[in-house]
Design a protein around this motif. Structure first.
Motif, PDB file in Angstrom:
ATOM      1  N   GLY A  62      33.087  93.777  47.421  1.00 26.36           N
ATOM      2  CA  GLY A  62      33.363  93.203  46.105  1.00 26.36           C
ATOM      3  C   GLY A  62      32.420  92.069  45.730  1.00 26.36           C
ATOM      4  N   TYR A  63      31.568  91.616  46.674  1.00 27.32           N
ATOM      5  CA  TYR A  63      30.557  90.607  46.340  1.00 27.32           C
ATOM      6  C   TYR A  63      29.335  91.278  45.709  1.00 27.32           C
ATOM      7  CZ  TYR A  63      33.231  86.842  48.393  1.00 27.32           C
ATOM      8  OH  TYR A  63      34.209  85.913  48.643  1.00 27.32           O
ATOM      9  N   ASP A  64      29.527  92.491  45.241  1.00 28.32           N
ATOM     10  CA  ASP A  64      28.527  93.218  44.460  1.00 28.32           C
ATOM     11  C   ASP A  64      29.244  93.585  43.164  1.00 28.32           C
ATOM     12  OD1 ASP A  64      30.169  94.726  46.305  1.00 28.32           O
ATOM     13  OD2 ASP A  64      29.032  96.535  45.832  1.00 28.32           O
ATOM     14  N   ASN A 102      24.624  84.609  42.264  1.00 30.69           N
ATOM     15  CA  ASN A 102      23.288  84.773  42.840  1.00 30.69           C
ATOM     16  C   ASN A 102      22.752  86.179  42.628  1.00 30.69           C
ATOM     17  OD1 ASN A 102      21.021  83.869  44.670  1.00 30.69           O
ATOM     18  ND2 ASN A 102      21.771  85.663  45.784  1.00 30.69           N
ATOM     19  N   HIS A 103      23.661  87.157  42.617  1.00 30.96           N
ATOM     20  CA  HIS A 103      23.246  88.553  42.505  1.00 30.96           C
ATOM     21  C   HIS A 103      24.327  89.352  41.806  1.00 30.96           C
ATOM     22  CE1 HIS A 103      25.000  87.573  46.498  1.00 30.96           C
ATOM     23  NE2 HIS A 103      25.882  88.487  46.118  1.00 30.96           N
ATOM     24  N   THR A 104      23.934  90.488  41.264  1.00 32.68           N
ATOM     25  CA  THR A 104      24.910  91.420  40.692  1.00 32.68           C
ATOM     26  C   THR A 104      24.960  92.637  41.618  1.00 32.68           C
ATOM     27  OG1 THR A 104      23.290  92.705  39.433  1.00 32.68           O
ATOM     28  CG2 THR A 104      24.204  90.748  38.354  1.00 32.68           C
ATOM     29  N   LEU A 165      18.600  89.074  48.451  1.00 32.38           N
ATOM     30  CA  LEU A 165      18.793  88.259  49.659  1.00 32.38           C
ATOM     31  C   LEU A 165      19.916  88.824  50.520  1.00 32.38           C
ATOM     32  CD1 LEU A 165      18.296  84.609  48.338  1.00 32.38           C
ATOM     33  CD2 LEU A 165      16.679  86.044  49.598  1.00 32.38           C
ATOM     34  N   PHE A 166      20.720  89.720  49.930  1.00 30.98           N
ATOM     35  CA  PHE A 166      21.787  90.362  50.706  1.00 30.98           C
ATOM     36  C   PHE A 166      21.470  91.865  50.752  1.00 30.98           C
ATOM     37  CE2 PHE A 166      23.131  86.185  49.565  1.00 30.98           C
ATOM     38  CZ  PHE A 166      23.761  85.745  50.718  1.00 30.98           C
ATOM     39  N   ALA A 167      22.438  92.733  50.463  1.00 29.25           N
ATOM     40  CA  ALA A 167      22.174  94.177  50.579  1.00 29.25           C
ATOM     41  C   ALA A 167      21.286  94.664  49.426  1.00 29.25           C
ATOM     42  CB  ALA A 167      23.501  94.920  50.582  1.00 29.25           C
TER      43      ALA A 167
HETATM   44  C1  BGC Z   1      30.222  85.687  50.826  1.00 28.73           C
HETATM   45  C2  BGC Z   1      30.013  86.918  51.641  1.00 28.73           C
HETATM   46  C3  BGC Z   1      29.043  87.801  50.891  1.00 28.73           C
HETATM   47  C4  BGC Z   1      27.765  87.055  50.511  1.00 28.73           C
HETATM   48  C5  BGC Z   1      26.978  87.770  49.467  1.00 28.73           C
HETATM   49  C6  BGC Z   1      28.842  85.096  50.934  1.00 28.73           C
HETATM   50  O1  BGC Z   1      28.646  83.885  51.064  1.00 28.73           O
HETATM   51  O2  BGC Z   1      31.206  84.820  51.334  1.00 28.73           O
HETATM   52  O3  BGC Z   1      31.200  87.581  51.947  1.00 28.73           O
HETATM   53  O4  BGC Z   1      28.692  88.871  51.702  1.00 28.73           O
HETATM   54  O5  BGC Z   1      28.051  85.794  50.009  1.00 28.73           O
HETATM   55  O6  BGC Z   1      27.632  87.717  48.247  1.00 28.73           O
END
Ligand code: BGC
Length: 520
Positions: A62-64, A102-104, A165-167
């Motif tokens: 859900g952080y996407d 930070n990202h969508t 910076l993430f997936a």
């Molecule tokens: C959230 C993580 C998430 C990451 C990217 C983090 O700081 O707590 O669960 O994977 O941000 O959104």
């Protein structure tokens, strides 16, 4: 109600997917949260923070986010959200929601627009998209690594690269683009107008990147998180964004707050996020990262209090969340880990400032290390080639009642399996026992609420034998924690208020891995 309520609030983190399932699909939802609010009132917290429940393909739990102003059908509807908010408010609980700026998601319409737009177009400029290096641009624009492993860049069909910076399913927004800033103000207003009490800001240290996107010159960059400098984290210009957001929050009635999930290289740099014209709180992960030792805990407390005091803010105490191994396991697992986690919680509840409790800490849940491989959903698991377990072990659903998994969490099989041994750890089982972790949490939080010495204010360290930390809070309160293994005799005045080992008397001897509260 205090106009500066956040300065010493106890905030409970709800990982919505794993809290309570109302509609029987095996995943937690907003109606489930609403039904379980009495547990939080009984626990004695002041506010809840809900992790993202927005429409999302769930590439990162859900952080996407694919739409910042709606609810994913898995979690319910906007009407369910409004009902939850109203119910929480009627019970005296404030509600913070997660915002992920930070990202969508790569499924967000802004990303589709960016991909369809020509280079230089404002829609494309919403993201960080660049030419690659090498003769044909076949190499990423720089050496930045994703926090989840592998390069932080993915190549598009047209040959350019986008930053994540993430997936790869989480393209980074370009916060130097004014449209992005304007769009996010609208998002914040959308939730503020609905009545939320504030926001937990995801990756609050990451939105501004160094303008030149320089190489870092190193591998395993994530090891510098919270320890060293990186050109994509904690850049000075990020603070402009929070000064702007603070003005927006202050234009609303009722003390709406912003909480930064920020990682900075020093506690001084972290304190910048909570300057008077910026955010209200920043997660202080120093205690969570400290080993179980009196000296380390004391250093963390001294530094955290000193640096936030310099900017007039209070600090936060965090022992766990949905991203890190649960404290019981981190502190040694089994009986010992459980004892220490309970002692650490009581220690932190007595400190000046605000406290965060991650769901399940009040039950003493351990990390689940033996989840079936195919059940794991954290992107870290696959991106590390199944070498790193990732964060699923701290996201296993809450056990509420009954003798069989998933213990009242859902009428269906839960999205991650709940261990059968948790029958002893359910809310119902622990409510029935005087010596349970849950009873200790309830007693301690009730005392914290009633006792004028606790919450915001000052602390004085008391002399104590090696391996013991003891401090006083005025008027008439003392807390002592024995980090060692053997019992220690202490000369502390007062009567026993609460002990982490649930014993009910005080003879001046503090057993190993135990915290005691004494009051006049
Ligand atoms: C959230 C993580 C998430 C990451 C990217 C983090 O700081 O707590 O669960 O994977 O941000 O959104």
């Amino acid at each position: 109600m205090s106009p500066t309520w956040w300065r010493d609030a106890v905030v409970y983190q709800i990982y919505v997917r794993s809290f309570a399932d109302d509609d029987g699909d095996g995943l937690g939802d907003l109606a489930g949260v609403r039904a379980r609010l009495p547990h939080l009132v009984r626990l004695g917290v002041d506010a809840v923070w809900l992790t993202p429940f927005y429409p999302s393909p769930m590439a990162d739990g859900g952080y996407d986010v694919a739409d910042y102003c709606d609810v994913d059908p898995t979690f319910g509807t906007l009407a369910d959200f409004d009902a939850l908010l109203a119910h929480a408010h009627s019970l005296g609980l404030r509600v913070l929601v997660d915002v992920v700026p930070n990202h969508t998601s790569d499924q967000h319409p802004w990303f589709a627009e960016a991909l369809a737009a020509a280079s230089g177009d404002v829609a494309r400029d919403r993201y960080v998209i660049r030419d690659g290096r090498g003769a044909d641009g076949e190499l990423p624009p720089n050496d930045w690594e994703s926090v989840f492993g592998g390069p932080a860049w993915t190549r598009l069909d047209d040959g350019q690269w986008y930053l994540h910076l993430f997936a790869p399913q989480q393209p980074d927004l370009n916060w130097r683009n004014q449209q992005v800033r304007a769009d996010f103000r609208k998002v914040l207003k959308f939730w503020l107008d609905r009545g939320v009490d504030g926001f937990r800001i995801d990756v609050a240290h990451g939105m501004i990147k160094h303008p030149d996107l320089p190489d870092t010159g190193r591998h395993k960059q994530i090891s510098l998180l919270g320890r060293g400098e990186l050109p994509y984290f904690d850049q000075d210009e990020v603070h402009e964004i929070y000064r702007d957001w603070r003005q927006l929050f202050d234009s609303y009635q009722g003390a709406r707050i912003g909480v930064a999930e920020a990682w900075a290289s020093t506690s001084e740099r972290l304190a910048r996020y909570v300057r008077a014209d910026e955010l209200h709180q920043a997660f202080n992960f120093a205690l969570l990262e400290a080993p179980w030792s009196a000296a380390d805990f004391r250093t963390v407390v001294d530094e955290s209090l000193a640096t936030t005091a310099q900017v007039g803010a209070t600090t936060t105490w965090v022992l766990g969340n949905h991203d890190v191994q649960r404290p019981v396991t981190r502190y040694g697992d089994g009986e010992l880990g459980a004892r220490r986690a309970r002692a650490a919680a009581l220690f932190s509840f007595a400190l000046p400032g605000s406290v965060y409790v991650y769901q399940g800490e009040e039950l003493g849940l351990p990390e689940v290390l033996n989840l079936p491989d195919d059940a794991r959903q954290d992107p870290i698991w696959e991106r590390s080639g199944r070498t790193e377990l990732g964060r699923d072990g701290c996201r296993v659903p809450m056990p509420w009642s009954g003798a069989h998994p998933p213990f009242g969490f859902s009428s269906a099989a839960s999205w991650l399996p709940v261990p059968g041994e948790w029958a002893q750890l359910t809310v119902a089982a622990q409510s029935a026992r005087d010596d349970s972790v849950l009873r200790t949490y309830r007693d301690a939080l009730a005392l914290r609420r009633e006792n004028p010495a606790l919450g915001d204010g000052a602390l004085q360290w008391l002399d104590a034998p090696e391996g013991v930390l003891a401090f006083r809070r005025e008027p008439g309160f003392a807390c002592a924690t024995n980090f060692g293994a053997s019992p220690v005799e202490l000369d502390l005045p007062g009567r026993l208020l609460c002990r982490s080992d649930a014993a009910s008397d005080w003879d001046g001897v503090l057993p190993g891995a135990t915290t005691a509260w004494l009051g006049s």
